[in-house]
Write a protein that holds these residues in place. Structure first.
Motif, mmCIF file in Angstrom:
data_model
loop_
_atom_site.group_PDB
_atom_site.id
_atom_site.type_symbol
_atom_site.label_atom_id
_atom_site.label_comp_id
_atom_site.label_asym_id
_atom_site.label_seq_id
_atom_site.Cartn_x
_atom_site.Cartn_y
_atom_site.Cartn_z
ATOM 1 N N PHE A 350 0.821 -1.206 0.000
ATOM 2 C CA PHE A 350 0.000 0.000 0.000
ATOM 3 C C PHE A 350 0.861 1.265 0.000
ATOM 4 C CE2 PHE A 350 -3.337 -2.878 1.615
ATOM 5 C CZ PHE A 350 -4.406 -2.468 0.834
ATOM 6 N N SER A 351 1.922 1.257 0.789
ATOM 7 C CA SER A 351 2.721 2.477 0.940
ATOM 8 C C SER A 351 3.449 2.833 -0.348
ATOM 9 C CB SER A 351 3.718 2.309 2.083
ATOM 10 O OG SER A 351 3.053 2.089 3.297
ATOM 11 N N ILE A 352 4.101 1.849 -0.960
ATOM 12 C CA ILE A 352 4.868 2.146 -2.166
ATOM 13 C C ILE A 352 3.956 2.536 -3.311
ATOM 14 C CG2 ILE A 352 6.381 1.111 -3.911
ATOM 15 C CD1 ILE A 352 7.718 -0.450 -1.615
ATOM 16 N N ALA A 353 2.833 1.837 -3.478
ATOM 17 C CA ALA A 353 1.892 2.225 -4.536
ATOM 18 C C ALA A 353 1.375 3.639 -4.304
ATOM 19 C CB ALA A 353 0.732 1.237 -4.593
ATOM 20 N N GLY A 354 1.116 3.983 -3.026
ATOM 21 C CA GLY A 354 0.603 5.311 -2.714
ATOM 22 C C GLY A 354 1.591 6.424 -2.961
#
Length: 509
Positions: A350-354
């Protein structure tokens, strides 16, 4: 506005609480509309965008695939009318609303709570698709538990109205005398059930695999896991007898107290963060914290779950642990669950995609086969990374593998082949190390969220297959760090689309 942005806006309008959980600004005051008319209007709007995506060539192919999958999934769930017979689990609208309210700023929505809860009650009361009788009883118990609590801070000045609506919903559930029996638990017993389940299977797995194929896949994985249990059991305890290993895992190696459970998760995540640079070229800019689920929410909360950091990164990602019944639960599941939910699992995902420049639809797409497939993939990746502290913890890895393989068997058994609830319970009891409370909770979840449980193992096996093909194609040129960066940096995509992305990366024809 691009078609991707139009779809993202339509999806967030349909489920404003999803936007709130993601921390996306612009949806601070809505709850969505559970009425049949409101859901039909949302369905028509989203279906129109899906139709446009079938003919559109202005977006790139990956984004178009995500538009189609996300829109179709919502249309199919509305068509299945799940809201009318989902009352007992986390996926039930009222349960979900009450559970997440303390974790978000809901101050701008509180005036809408009573009508939302009333709409849920009307849909259940007026439907020809009855919940299970046992789920009606569970729903009543959960509403009673909420009403017995003192007013909570998040209720603000709307407590009386909210509690009156919850009491009304509770009375609707209590008044229904013709709920389904446990012998008719699945969608196949409801109108249009076979068609609805086929659509949900397609949406949740993003594959063309049939319920029969998935059922057999689960049986095969369960059989292969028994060999791994025997191997590790021989090394750890000097026994290859799988029933004996299951018995010991259910009755031994339990937590001493709740704090021990939380400390173990913190330690596992710290080890994973230290090792991750060898396996990932890109690290999340935001950290991951561990929190215990508050006492007032433990009875209705999942055992563990991840809450992404908001879009503005005003707080870190959060790995929530439910300590309820800790001293009766196996500590062998501690590390594998932390790796799945936090690092390098959902937190990295979630963090990297965000943090990419992808359209919001791509950053925040909720495609379970990709998302949960990655979570399971990282459970095995953690073993490659040397993160498990002992064979005891590796048995926990197998324990979760068996649960996810069992889901393939049980979900299809219930919804496609007419299994009773008891058949599902018996299968999981014989083939997994889950405790009795976990088995019953999981089976009730599968009953009320048809198809969702299929996403996990299907997604993991497909990501592993895609990686194996890339390794074969590139040989010595294969870089696992670059592969992982590509997978998580692409955002959630259908599995077939992920395969094409990786093939293009490897230069495969």
């Amino acid at each position: 506005m691009s078609l991707a942005d139009e779809m993202f806006t339509a999806l967030m309008d349909y489920s404003p609480l999803q936007a709130a959980m993601l921390g996306v600004p612009g949806w601070e005051e809505g709850l969505g509309d559970l009425s049949a008319e409101g859901q039909r209007a949302s369905r028509d709007r989203i279906a129109s965008l899906v139709s446009r995506a079938e003919m559109d060539d202005s977006e790139d192919p990956v984004t178009l695939a995500v538009i189609r999958q996300q829109g179709t999934a919502v249309v199919d769930r509305i068509d299945a009318r799940l809201v009318e017979h989902t009352v007992a689990t986390m996926s039930a609208p009222v349960n979900s609303l009450l559970m997440i309210s303390s974790k978000l700023d809901v101050s701008g929505r509180l005036g809408l709570y009573p009508r939302y809860v009333e709409q849920a009650g009307e849909r259940v009361r007026d439907s020809d698709r009855r919940p299970l009788s046992r789920h009606l009883r569970t729903g009543v118990q959960r509403m009673d538990a909420f009403l017995a609590l003192p007013a909570q801070e998040w209720e603000g000045g709307h407590s009386d109205d909210i509690r009156a609506a919850v009491a009304g919903f509770r009375d609707v559930l209590a008044s229904i005398e013709d709920g389904r029996g446990d012998d008719r638990a699945g969608l196949c017993w409801l109108p249009d059930g076979e068609r609805n389940y086929a659509n949900l299977v397609r949406d949740y797995t993003t594959t063309s695999r049939t319920p029969d194929e998935l059922h057999r896949l689960g049986l095969d994985v369960i059989a292969s896991l028994r060999e791994e249990y025997a191997e590790i059991g021989s090394r750890l305890w000097g026994t290859a007898d799988v029933p004996e290993i299951f018995h010991r895992l259910r009755t031994e190696l339990l937590w001493d107290d709740e704090q021990q459970m939380v400390e173990s998760a913190v330690e596992a995540i710290a080890r994973a963060e230290a090792e991750a640079p060898k396996w990932f070229g890109r690290m999340p800019a935001v950290g991951c914290r561990v929190r215990a689920v508050p006492p007032e929410e433990q009875a209705t909360s999942a055992i563990a779950f991840y809450q992404p950091a908001p879009a503005d990164r005003s707080r870190p990602g959060t790995y929530w642990l439910n300590p309820l019944g800790a001293t009766e639960r196996s500590r062998t599941l501690s590390e594998v669950t932390a790796f799945h939910e936090a690092v390098p699992g959902h937190h990295y995902q979630f963090s990297i995609a965000g943090e990419t420049e992808l359209p919001n639809l791509r950053k925040y797409a909720f495609i379970e086969a990709y998302l949960e497939g990655w979570g399971l993939y990282t459970e095995r990746l953690a073993d490659e990374m040397g993160l498990y502290s002992s064979d005891e913890q590796r048995l926990g890895m197998l324990g979760l593998d068996a649960m996810r393989a069992g889901r393939l068997v049980v979900d299809t058994g219930i919804h496609a082949f007419g299994w009773s609830r008891q058949q599902a319970v018996d299968y999981l009891r014989e083939n997994t190390v889950m405790t009795e409370p976990e088995i019953h909770s999981e089976v009730d979840r599968y009953i009320e969220t048809p198809g969702q449980a299929l996403a996990y193992m299907v997604g993991r096996l497909e990501i592993q297959r895609i990686r194996a093909e890339a390794e074969t194609t590139l040989g010595d040129r294969f870089d696992v760090r670059a592969f992982h960066d590509l997978v998580v940096g692409s955002g959630a995509v259908p599995l077939s689309t992920l395969g094409r992305i990786v093939s293009a990366w490897t230069g495969a024809p």
